[in-house]
Design a protein around this motif. Sequence first.
Motif, PDB file in Angstrom:
ATOM      1  N   CYS A 173     104.699  13.481 -14.409  1.00  0.00           N
ATOM      2  CA  CYS A 173     104.568  12.595 -13.228  1.00  0.00           C
ATOM      3  C   CYS A 173     105.037  13.300 -11.955  1.00  0.00           C
ATOM      4  O   CYS A 173     104.461  13.102 -10.889  1.00  0.00           O
ATOM      5  CB  CYS A 173     105.339  11.297 -13.439  1.00  0.00           C
ATOM      6  N   ARG A 174     106.081  14.122 -12.066  1.00  0.00           N
ATOM      7  CA  ARG A 174     106.520  14.858 -10.864  1.00  0.00           C
ATOM      8  C   ARG A 174     105.389  15.748 -10.364  1.00  0.00           C
ATOM      9  O   ARG A 174     105.116  15.843  -9.182  1.00  0.00           O
ATOM     10  CB  ARG A 174     107.743  15.717 -11.181  1.00  0.00           C
ATOM     11  N   GLU A 175     104.733  16.416 -11.317  1.00  0.00           N
ATOM     12  CA  GLU A 175     103.658  17.325 -10.918  1.00  0.00           C
ATOM     13  C   GLU A 175     102.442  16.552 -10.410  1.00  0.00           C
ATOM     14  O   GLU A 175     101.789  16.960  -9.448  1.00  0.00           O
ATOM     15  CB  GLU A 175     103.309  18.260 -12.087  1.00  0.00           C
ATOM     16  N   GLU A 176     102.165  15.417 -11.036  1.00  0.00           N
ATOM     17  CA  GLU A 176     101.025  14.600 -10.580  1.00  0.00           C
ATOM     18  C   GLU A 176     101.246  14.127  -9.146  1.00  0.00           C
ATOM     19  O   GLU A 176     100.300  13.958  -8.375  1.00  0.00           O
ATOM     20  CB  GLU A 176     100.813  13.364 -11.470  1.00  0.00           C
ATOM     21  N   SER A 177     102.495  13.904  -8.807  1.00  0.00           N
ATOM     22  CA  SER A 177     102.805  13.420  -7.468  1.00  0.00           C
ATOM     23  C   SER A 177     102.427  14.494  -6.431  1.00  0.00           C
ATOM     24  O   SER A 177     101.826  14.206  -5.395  1.00  0.00           O
ATOM     25  CB  SER A 177     104.291  13.074  -7.432  1.00  0.00           C
ATOM     26  N   PHE A 178     102.730  15.760  -6.760  1.00  0.00           N
ATOM     27  CA  PHE A 178     102.311  16.871  -5.901  1.00  0.00           C
ATOM     28  C   PHE A 178     100.777  16.934  -5.842  1.00  0.00           C
ATOM     29  O   PHE A 178     100.184  17.143  -4.780  1.00  0.00           O
ATOM     30  CB  PHE A 178     102.926  18.178  -6.427  1.00  0.00           C
ATOM     31  N   HIS A 179     100.131  16.684  -6.963  1.00  0.00           N
ATOM     32  CA  HIS A 179      98.665  16.749  -6.997  1.00  0.00           C
ATOM     33  C   HIS A 179      98.054  15.697  -6.066  1.00  0.00           C
ATOM     34  O   HIS A 179      97.096  15.951  -5.351  1.00  0.00           O
ATOM     35  CB  HIS A 179      98.139  16.502  -8.416  1.00  0.00           C
ATOM     36  N   GLN A 180      98.647  14.509  -6.111  1.00  0.00           N
ATOM     37  CA  GLN A 180      98.114  13.427  -5.276  1.00  0.00           C
ATOM     38  C   GLN A 180      98.303  13.767  -3.801  1.00  0.00           C
ATOM     39  O   GLN A 180      97.409  13.608  -2.982  1.00  0.00           O
ATOM     40  CB  GLN A 180      98.824  12.114  -5.648  1.00  0.00           C
ATOM     41  N   ARG A 181      99.486  14.291  -3.481  1.00  0.00           N
ATOM     42  CA  ARG A 181      99.790  14.568  -2.065  1.00  0.00           C
ATOM     43  C   ARG A 181      98.951  15.705  -1.504  1.00  0.00           C
ATOM     44  O   ARG A 181      98.524  15.672  -0.356  1.00  0.00           O
ATOM     45  CB  ARG A 181     101.286  14.863  -1.910  1.00  0.00           C
ATOM     46  N   GLN A 182      98.694  16.731  -2.346  1.00  0.00           N
ATOM     47  CA  GLN A 182      97.878  17.823  -1.812  1.00  0.00           C
ATOM     48  C   GLN A 182      96.454  17.337  -1.549  1.00  0.00           C
ATOM     49  O   GLN A 182      95.812  17.765  -0.602  1.00  0.00           O
ATOM     50  CB  GLN A 182      97.924  19.060  -2.727  1.00  0.00           C
ATOM     51  N   GLY A 183      95.963  16.423  -2.398  1.00  0.00           N
ATOM     52  CA  GLY A 183      94.608  15.901  -2.208  1.00  0.00           C
ATOM     53  C   GLY A 183      94.523  15.089  -0.927  1.00  0.00           C
ATOM     54  O   GLY A 183      93.609  15.270  -0.111  1.00  0.00           O
ATOM     55  N   PHE A 184      95.523  14.217  -0.740  1.00  0.00           N
ATOM     56  CA  PHE A 184      95.547  13.374   0.456  1.00  0.00           C
ATOM     57  C   PHE A 184      95.626  14.261   1.701  1.00  0.00           C
ATOM     58  O   PHE A 184      94.905  14.058   2.674  1.00  0.00           O
ATOM     59  CB  PHE A 184      96.748  12.419   0.383  1.00  0.00           C
ATOM     60  N   ASP A 185      96.473  15.278   1.635  1.00  0.00           N
ATOM     61  CA  ASP A 185      96.651  16.186   2.781  1.00  0.00           C
ATOM     62  C   ASP A 185      95.349  16.915   3.117  1.00  0.00           C
ATOM     63  O   ASP A 185      94.973  17.035   4.280  1.00  0.00           O
ATOM     64  CB  ASP A 185      97.768  17.193   2.449  1.00  0.00           C
ATOM     65  N   SER A 186      94.667  17.375   2.075  1.00  0.00           N
ATOM     66  CA  SER A 186      93.417  18.105   2.295  1.00  0.00           C
ATOM     67  C   SER A 186      92.385  17.202   2.990  1.00  0.00           C
ATOM     68  O   SER A 186      91.689  17.616   3.923  1.00  0.00           O
ATOM     69  CB  SER A 186      92.909  18.605   0.935  1.00  0.00           C
ATOM     70  N   LEU A 187      92.314  15.939   2.544  1.00  0.00           N
ATOM     71  CA  LEU A 187      91.359  15.011   3.164  1.00  0.00           C
ATOM     72  C   LEU A 187      91.778  14.666   4.596  1.00  0.00           C
ATOM     73  O   LEU A 187      90.945  14.580   5.504  1.00  0.00           O
ATOM     74  CB  LEU A 187      91.258  13.715   2.343  1.00  0.00           C
ATOM     75  N   LEU A 188      93.090  14.513   4.794  1.00  0.00           N
ATOM     76  CA  LEU A 188      93.587  14.150   6.126  1.00  0.00           C
ATOM     77  C   LEU A 188      93.255  15.234   7.154  1.00  0.00           C
ATOM     78  O   LEU A 188      92.828  14.946   8.273  1.00  0.00           O
ATOM     79  CB  LEU A 188      95.112  13.932   6.063  1.00  0.00           C
TER      80      LEU A 188
END
Length: 331
Positions: A173-188
């Motif tokens: 889950c810690r790693e998934e959290s980084f995965h989610q944030r990098q995706g959001f950042d890339s789209l932003l």
Amino acid sequence: MDTDTMARDDTARKPARSTGDARLEEHFEARIAEGEFIEPKDWMPEHYRKTLVRQISQHAHSEYVGMLPEGNWITRAPTLKRKAILLAKVQDEAGHGLYLYCAAETLDASRDRMLAALHSGQAKYSSIFNYPTLTWADVGTIGWLVDGAAIMNQVPICRCSYGPYARAMIRICREESFHQRQGFDSLLVMMQQGTQAQKAMVQDAVNRWWWPSVMMFGPPDDQSPNSAQSMRWGIKRISNDELRQKFIDAAVEQAKVLGVTLPDPELKWNEERQHYDFGRIDWDEFWRVVNGNGPCNRERLAACVNAWDDGAWVREAALAHERKQQVQEAA
Ligand code: 3HC
């Protein structure tokens, strides 16, 4: 091969439930009620073990197959930074698969059999990974929506009653959290600094991934054959529909920050429920994909089988090395 076949060979020979078994089961249920973790060497009902092997092996397969849609973009990432992030993410998914296969092995499931079931198309893995990644924006959207949905579903598993699964999930889950944030950042970045064409590419990716992400949580509670027992045993802590609703509520607010539109005209805040209402989910599509007839099911399985075949020499070398060491130790 299904999980039943993967179960210990002694299952079929098990005698009818004895008084001793009843007492063990009572003790087991009491431990579950107390919120204690069940560990590999503890007594457990056969059905509890099989349910865990089923869920954990499907989860492991999902992580493993989940490398493919994004792995497809590693060589085409637009910058060195995005490439490094994507490489790290895909490697994390491989690691998650390995922790989870190990967790299933603590329940006497054989890894070779689990993989054989995947390769023959008999084992399930998450429906979401049978959709194509057509543009770079798909990579960011998978991070935002798919990993976002995965976290929503997986954080409660950190409190699962089976110790090895719960502990594996903490790191995952810690790693998934980084995965989610990098995706959001890339789209932003694309939505705030990109060209009109890039913004349109993001919107198109969101249009394609939204409904499959909403489906990821599984069938509605009243059509979920495994939920009731899994909830009683503390394997599942929050139901499919509740998690889906939590995900939708969070995603709507995040979509506003991104400046994208979610492709559901019926999404509307319901003051009374304190949740967003949403449109009808196409469950026919979901079952088509789960049953092997999604857009990329065949391609995904073929890639897994090819990787397995290509890796034969590595497995052979590892076994030869192991045998050599044993001979040296015995000498
Ligand atoms: N895709 C494929 N099959 C699915 C599914 C989905 N999205 N949702 C449900 N199913 C299957 C179930 O496995 C079950 O099949 P089975 O009885 O033949 O094994 C059947 O549909 C009925 O569903 P139930 O709700 O009764 O099944 P469960 O109680 O097991 O709940 C689940 C399904 C919510 C997916 C649960 O198994 C779970 O929480 N699993 C752990 C998490 C997981 O596997 N996530 C997959 C995604 S991993 C990921 O996204 C990686 C990340 O890096 C992106």
